[in-house]
Scaffold this motif. Sequence first.
Motif, PDB file in Angstrom:
ATOM      1  N   LEU A 156       0.933  -1.241  -0.007  1.00  0.00           N
ATOM      2  CA  LEU A 156       0.414   0.030   0.420  1.00  0.00           C
ATOM      3  C   LEU A 156       0.929   1.163   0.056  1.00  0.00           C
ATOM      4  CD1 LEU A 156      -2.909   1.419   0.318  1.00  0.00           C
ATOM      5  CD2 LEU A 156      -2.866   1.260   2.757  1.00  0.00           C
ATOM      6  N   VAL A 157       2.059   1.239   0.825  1.00  0.00           N
ATOM      7  CA  VAL A 157       2.588   2.234   0.410  1.00  0.00           C
ATOM      8  C   VAL A 157       3.596   2.637  -0.293  1.00  0.00           C
ATOM      9  CG1 VAL A 157       5.144   2.995   1.983  1.00  0.00           C
ATOM     10  CG2 VAL A 157       3.133   1.719   3.221  1.00  0.00           C
ATOM     11  N   ILE A 158       4.271   1.707  -1.540  1.00  0.00           N
ATOM     12  CA  ILE A 158       4.106   1.856  -2.505  1.00  0.00           C
ATOM     13  C   ILE A 158       3.977   1.658  -3.498  1.00  0.00           C
ATOM     14  CG2 ILE A 158       6.189   0.037  -4.360  1.00  0.00           C
ATOM     15  CD1 ILE A 158       6.697  -1.725  -2.361  1.00  0.00           C
ATOM     16  N   ILE A 159       2.237   1.443  -3.483  1.00  0.00           N
ATOM     17  CA  ILE A 159       1.094   2.165  -4.695  1.00  0.00           C
ATOM     18  C   ILE A 159       0.864   3.596  -4.239  1.00  0.00           C
ATOM     19  CG2 ILE A 159      -1.367   1.715  -5.679  1.00  0.00           C
ATOM     20  CD1 ILE A 159      -0.371  -1.909  -5.229  1.00  0.00           C
ATOM     21  N   ARG A 160       0.573   3.980  -2.976  1.00  0.00           N
ATOM     22  CA  ARG A 160       0.557   5.476  -2.385  1.00  0.00           C
ATOM     23  C   ARG A 160       1.802   6.180  -3.355  1.00  0.00           C
ATOM     24  NH1 ARG A 160      -3.719   6.825  -2.034  1.00  0.00           N
ATOM     25  NH2 ARG A 160      -2.703   7.899  -3.555  1.00  0.00           N
ATOM     26  N   ARG A 161       3.077   5.948  -2.953  1.00  0.00           N
ATOM     27  CA  ARG A 161       3.908   6.567  -3.193  1.00  0.00           C
ATOM     28  C   ARG A 161       4.176   7.131  -4.695  1.00  0.00           C
ATOM     29  NH1 ARG A 161       8.926   3.378  -3.138  1.00  0.00           N
ATOM     30  NH2 ARG A 161       8.307   2.982  -4.284  1.00  0.00           N
ATOM     31  N   ASP A 162       3.762   5.593  -5.348  1.00  0.00           N
ATOM     32  CA  ASP A 162       4.157   5.747  -6.747  1.00  0.00           C
ATOM     33  C   ASP A 162       3.246   6.337  -7.623  1.00  0.00           C
ATOM     34  OD1 ASP A 162       6.041   3.899  -6.771  1.00  0.00           O
ATOM     35  OD2 ASP A 162       5.701   2.540  -7.095  1.00  0.00           O
ATOM     36  N   PHE A 163       1.635   6.028  -7.132  1.00  0.00           N
ATOM     37  CA  PHE A 163       0.404   7.233  -7.607  1.00  0.00           C
ATOM     38  C   PHE A 163       0.272   8.327  -7.381  1.00  0.00           C
ATOM     39  CE2 PHE A 163      -2.829   3.737  -7.422  1.00  0.00           C
ATOM     40  CZ  PHE A 163      -2.875   2.668  -8.631  1.00  0.00           C
ATOM     41  N   ASP A 164       1.122   8.696  -6.118  1.00  0.00           N
ATOM     42  CA  ASP A 164       0.942  10.139  -6.223  1.00  0.00           C
ATOM     43  C   ASP A 164       1.911  11.335  -6.419  1.00  0.00           C
ATOM     44  OD1 ASP A 164      -0.612   9.969  -3.773  1.00  0.00           O
ATOM     45  OD2 ASP A 164       0.851   9.994  -2.253  1.00  0.00           O
ATOM     46  N   ALA A 165       3.167   9.922  -6.678  1.00  0.00           N
ATOM     47  CA  ALA A 165       3.950  11.113  -7.672  1.00  0.00           C
ATOM     48  C   ALA A 165       3.391  10.900  -8.950  1.00  0.00           C
ATOM     49  CB  ALA A 165       5.846  10.037  -8.158  1.00  0.00           C
ATOM     50  N   ALA A 166       3.031   9.920  -9.953  1.00  0.00           N
ATOM     51  CA  ALA A 166       2.417   9.862 -11.382  1.00  0.00           C
ATOM     52  C   ALA A 166       1.133  11.026 -11.706  1.00  0.00           C
ATOM     53  CB  ALA A 166       1.908   8.390 -11.497  1.00  0.00           C
ATOM     54  N   GLY A 167       0.687  11.067 -10.480  1.00  0.00           N
ATOM     55  CA  GLY A 167      -0.904  12.453  -9.987  1.00  0.00           C
ATOM     56  C   GLY A 167      -1.992  11.131 -10.270  1.00  0.00           C
ATOM     57  N   VAL A 168      -1.832   9.961  -9.861  1.00  0.00           N
ATOM     58  CA  VAL A 168      -3.246   9.075 -10.212  1.00  0.00           C
ATOM     59  C   VAL A 168      -3.486   9.153  -8.616  1.00  0.00           C
ATOM     60  CG1 VAL A 168      -4.088   6.913  -9.998  1.00  0.00           C
ATOM     61  CG2 VAL A 168      -1.818   7.708 -11.032  1.00  0.00           C
ATOM     62  N   ILE A 169      -5.031  10.192  -9.042  1.00  0.00           N
ATOM     63  CA  ILE A 169      -5.702  10.167  -7.443  1.00  0.00           C
ATOM     64  C   ILE A 169      -6.708   8.787  -7.751  1.00  0.00           C
ATOM     65  CG2 ILE A 169      -7.637  11.598  -6.553  1.00  0.00           C
ATOM     66  CD1 ILE A 169      -5.953  13.873  -8.137  1.00  0.00           C
ATOM     67  N   LEU A 170      -6.094   8.107  -6.742  1.00  0.00           N
ATOM     68  CA  LEU A 170      -7.440   7.306  -5.583  1.00  0.00           C
ATOM     69  C   LEU A 170      -7.426   7.075  -4.154  1.00  0.00           C
ATOM     70  CD1 LEU A 170      -6.782   3.656  -8.193  1.00  0.00           C
ATOM     71  CD2 LEU A 170      -8.601   5.196  -7.703  1.00  0.00           C
ATOM     72  N   SER A 171      -8.443   6.494  -3.934  1.00  0.00           N
ATOM     73  CA  SER A 171      -8.050   7.122  -1.867  1.00  0.00           C
ATOM     74  C   SER A 171      -7.059   5.364  -1.195  1.00  0.00           C
ATOM     75  CB  SER A 171      -8.919   7.030  -1.056  1.00  0.00           C
ATOM     76  OG  SER A 171     -10.314   5.781  -1.652  1.00  0.00           O
ATOM     77  N   ASP A 172      -6.337   5.752   0.049  1.00  0.00           N
ATOM     78  CA  ASP A 172      -6.028   4.099   0.408  1.00  0.00           C
ATOM     79  C   ASP A 172      -7.715   3.023   0.011  1.00  0.00           C
ATOM     80  OD1 ASP A 172      -3.881   5.407   0.681  1.00  0.00           O
ATOM     81  OD2 ASP A 172      -3.782   5.629   2.711  1.00  0.00           O
ATOM     82  N   GLU A 173      -8.399   3.709   0.516  1.00  0.00           N
ATOM     83  CA  GLU A 173      -9.143   2.768   1.080  1.00  0.00           C
ATOM     84  C   GLU A 173      -9.964   2.073  -0.669  1.00  0.00           C
ATOM     85  OE1 GLU A 173     -10.086   5.595   2.201  1.00  0.00           O
ATOM     86  OE2 GLU A 173      -9.250   5.289   4.169  1.00  0.00           O
ATOM     87  N   ASP A 174      -9.849   2.819  -1.759  1.00  0.00           N
ATOM     88  CA  ASP A 174      -9.939   2.095  -2.481  1.00  0.00           C
ATOM     89  C   ASP A 174      -8.688   1.127  -3.254  1.00  0.00           C
ATOM     90  OD1 ASP A 174     -12.511   3.664  -3.139  1.00  0.00           O
ATOM     91  OD2 ASP A 174     -11.123   5.493  -4.627  1.00  0.00           O
ATOM     92  N   ILE A 175      -7.454   1.796  -2.854  1.00  0.00           N
ATOM     93  CA  ILE A 175      -6.044   0.623  -3.543  1.00  0.00           C
ATOM     94  C   ILE A 175      -6.599  -1.182  -2.278  1.00  0.00           C
ATOM     95  CG2 ILE A 175      -3.962   0.358  -2.813  1.00  0.00           C
ATOM     96  CD1 ILE A 175      -4.039   3.777  -3.452  1.00  0.00           C
ATOM     97  N   LEU A 176      -6.895  -0.287  -1.059  1.00  0.00           N
ATOM     98  CA  LEU A 176      -6.948  -1.598  -0.141  1.00  0.00           C
ATOM     99  C   LEU A 176      -8.624  -2.492   0.071  1.00  0.00           C
ATOM    100  CD1 LEU A 176      -6.688   0.191   3.824  1.00  0.00           C
ATOM    101  CD2 LEU A 176      -5.449  -1.312   2.651  1.00  0.00           C
ATOM    102  N   ALA A 177      -9.682  -2.078  -0.825  1.00  0.00           N
ATOM    103  CA  ALA A 177     -10.571  -2.746  -1.882  1.00  0.00           C
ATOM    104  C   ALA A 177     -10.086  -3.584  -2.845  1.00  0.00           C
ATOM    105  CB  ALA A 177     -12.004  -1.825  -1.746  1.00  0.00           C
ATOM    106  N   VAL A 178      -9.244  -3.064  -3.641  1.00  0.00           N
ATOM    107  CA  VAL A 178      -8.613  -4.180  -4.820  1.00  0.00           C
ATOM    108  C   VAL A 178      -7.776  -4.908  -4.290  1.00  0.00           C
ATOM    109  CG1 VAL A 178      -6.690  -3.565  -7.049  1.00  0.00           C
ATOM    110  CG2 VAL A 178      -8.612  -1.622  -6.368  1.00  0.00           C
ATOM    111  N   MET A 179      -6.646  -4.246  -3.165  1.00  0.00           N
ATOM    112  CA  MET A 179      -6.068  -5.347  -2.171  1.00  0.00           C
ATOM    113  C   MET A 179      -6.692  -6.490  -1.426  1.00  0.00           C
ATOM    114  SD  MET A 179      -3.480  -2.752  -0.659  1.00  0.00           S
ATOM    115  CE  MET A 179      -2.805  -3.939  -0.332  1.00  0.00           C
ATOM    116  N   ASN A 180      -7.581  -6.137  -1.383  1.00  0.00           N
ATOM    117  CA  ASN A 180      -8.701  -7.695  -0.694  1.00  0.00           C
ATOM    118  C   ASN A 180      -9.466  -8.394  -2.065  1.00  0.00           C
ATOM    119  OD1 ASN A 180      -8.128  -6.869   2.358  1.00  0.00           O
ATOM    120  ND2 ASN A 180      -9.610  -5.513   1.770  1.00  0.00           N
TER     121      ASN A 180
END
Length: 108
Positions: free
Chosen positions: A53-77
């Motif tokens: 989650l930390v890796i993806i959050r960092r990469d999304f922030d750097a690339a300007g991808v706007i998704l919440s942590d909850e959205d990412i966690l939902a995909v992870m689940n």
Amino acid sequence: MAGLGVDMVRMVRRNKLVGFWAAEKLALAGENAKTYSDGLAMAAMDAERSNILVIIRRDFDAAGVILSDEDILAVMNVCWLEAGKQTKGADGSDAALVHIARHLMQRS
């Protein structure tokens, strides 16, 4: 993946699935998407890099991808459940526990 426990195999598979999803969001394709996904899959084996989650959050922030942590966690689940279907000896029952644990940690 001989020699790895069922949970570790499942985690590697989950990370690989999440990696392909994240790669698509990052506009990575082909070999670049595979490399990104492989990197997240290998992170499951490295305690210092296992929090994808930390890796993806960092990469999304750097690339300007706007998704919440909850959205990412939902995909992870969802990917955890899919990885369970693909992993002999695993079942999907613990996905609910992971989801509950994450929500409890967010409240504290």
